[in-house]
Write a protein that holds these residues in place. Sequence first.
Motif, PDB file in Angstrom:
ATOM      1  N   PRO A 219       1.697   0.642  -3.005  1.00 55.92           N
ATOM      2  CA  PRO A 219       3.006   1.307  -2.888  1.00 55.92           C
ATOM      3  C   PRO A 219       2.842   2.771  -2.479  1.00 55.92           C
ATOM      4  O   PRO A 219       1.769   3.360  -2.623  1.00 55.92           O
ATOM      5  CB  PRO A 219       3.593   1.197  -4.307  1.00 55.92           C
ATOM      6  N   GLN A 220       3.930   3.373  -1.987  1.00 56.32           N
ATOM      7  CA  GLN A 220       3.905   4.741  -1.468  1.00 56.32           C
ATOM      8  C   GLN A 220       3.372   5.756  -2.470  1.00 56.32           C
ATOM      9  O   GLN A 220       2.660   6.690  -2.112  1.00 56.32           O
ATOM     10  CB  GLN A 220       5.326   5.161  -1.029  1.00 56.32           C
ATOM     11  N   ASP A 221       3.706   5.577  -3.753  1.00 52.75           N
ATOM     12  CA  ASP A 221       3.353   6.597  -4.746  1.00 52.75           C
ATOM     13  C   ASP A 221       2.115   6.240  -5.569  1.00 52.75           C
ATOM     14  O   ASP A 221       1.831   6.862  -6.587  1.00 52.75           O
ATOM     15  CB  ASP A 221       4.545   6.845  -5.688  1.00 52.75           C
ATOM     16  N   GLU A 271      -7.517   4.824   5.201  1.00 53.69           N
ATOM     17  CA  GLU A 271      -6.153   4.419   5.533  1.00 53.69           C
ATOM     18  C   GLU A 271      -6.167   3.861   6.949  1.00 53.69           C
ATOM     19  O   GLU A 271      -6.310   4.605   7.926  1.00 53.69           O
ATOM     20  CB  GLU A 271      -5.198   5.615   5.409  1.00 53.69           C
ATOM     21  N   SER A 285      -3.331   0.543   3.180  1.00 53.46           N
ATOM     22  CA  SER A 285      -2.136   1.170   3.740  1.00 53.46           C
ATOM     23  C   SER A 285      -1.045   1.160   2.687  1.00 53.46           C
ATOM     24  O   SER A 285      -1.057   0.322   1.774  1.00 53.46           O
ATOM     25  CB  SER A 285      -1.668   0.444   5.005  1.00 53.46           C
ATOM     26  N   ARG A 286      -0.139   2.100   2.799  1.00 53.97           N
ATOM     27  CA  ARG A 286       0.978   2.200   1.852  1.00 53.97           C
ATOM     28  C   ARG A 286       2.181   1.462   2.443  1.00 53.97           C
ATOM     29  O   ARG A 286       2.444   1.557   3.636  1.00 53.97           O
ATOM     30  CB  ARG A 286       1.317   3.667   1.583  1.00 53.97           C
ATOM     31  N   TYR A 287       2.893   0.725   1.596  1.00 52.99           N
ATOM     32  CA  TYR A 287       4.068   0.006   2.088  1.00 52.99           C
ATOM     33  C   TYR A 287       5.312   0.481   1.333  1.00 52.99           C
ATOM     34  O   TYR A 287       5.244   0.874   0.175  1.00 52.99           O
ATOM     35  CB  TYR A 287       3.890  -1.513   1.926  1.00 52.99           C
ATOM     36  N   SER A 288       6.433   0.468   2.047  1.00 54.04           N
ATOM     37  CA  SER A 288       7.697   0.837   1.410  1.00 54.04           C
ATOM     38  C   SER A 288       8.537  -0.397   1.109  1.00 54.04           C
ATOM     39  O   SER A 288       9.406  -0.373   0.251  1.00 54.04           O
ATOM     40  CB  SER A 288       8.480   1.811   2.290  1.00 54.04           C
TER      41      SER A 288
END
Length: 344
Positions: A219-221, A271, A285-288
């Motif tokens: 997650p993003q955070d 990343e 990778s970060r996902y929203s």
Amino acid sequence: MNTENQVLGLIKLSSYIKAFLAKKSEEYNEDDLNIELLLKKSEIENPWFTVDNQKFALQQWADLLTEAHLKNWLENYSISKISKRVGLILAGNIPLVGFHDVISVVLSNHIPVIKLSSKDKYLIPFLLNKWKSFSNDQVQFEFVEKLENFDAVIATGSNNTARYLEYYFKNHLSIIRKNRTSIAVLKGDETDEELQLLAKDIFQYFGLGCRNVTRIFIPQDFVIDRLFENFLAFQDIINHNKYANNYDYNRAVYLLNQEKFWDNNFVMLKEDDKLFSPLSVINFSRYSSLDDVNNFITENDENIQCVVAKDELNLNSISFGEAQNPGLDTYADNVDTMRFLELV
């Protein structure tokens, strides 16, 4: 050949392996010493096959080859009345990776014609000879340097090799397997224990298996440090010469190219949207939105062996720590080998 005897032989083989693994070295008899020497010989010829990793693979098989597991697996299939010769070109990326194909062919009442990987040429013949003796000689198999005189083939290779194999075996009934890898999807509220289990999915067998996680969605955070903190149980991996060479090389490349990466002195996080990562590197990778993750899985379906995640994400996944514990009904490339063998 008598399937009942073959199954009983596998159950005896399971007990035999468990008995060996339960002993301390000072308790070994002559037979146990011979197995230990075989494992050491295998490690000398292929340093990726550490004795510990070979014993881990043996333990997985000992746990699988129980009466209940074998019965539940085989009752879904019909056994061929006519024995055919099935060529097997086995992989050698992790110990015993080809053993599932071998037992599938034998239990389908066919004869495996086996081309061993040069990287894994000791354990499988040893286990097959034991199985044969435990089954009153009701197990047939052949080892060959070149496949000839066969009715079907199951072959595993790299994506480049697969193109050649597909052409070479175009006139035969075949399963041709290619490169695959696995991913993990974090929800963000994973416990330290779950992240430590994820570390097993990443580092077992040095990350060389198709079921090893090479790409993580977070997650993003999510705080990256949480991963590093929970990977520490595997920090000794850097003491393995071949792994360390890969780590040093990839780190040097990233530094020279001035690429951004996170490093804890035994694994790097980068990343990167790529599915496959170099050995000693985990792409993330970060996902929203989970839609992004689902789209990635759909687009890369033929290259993903398994997804590690919490059930509540509804990703058709397996639990943390389970990547290297496939069941008998878990098939490479998600192609049902036993169903294929019914057609031979």
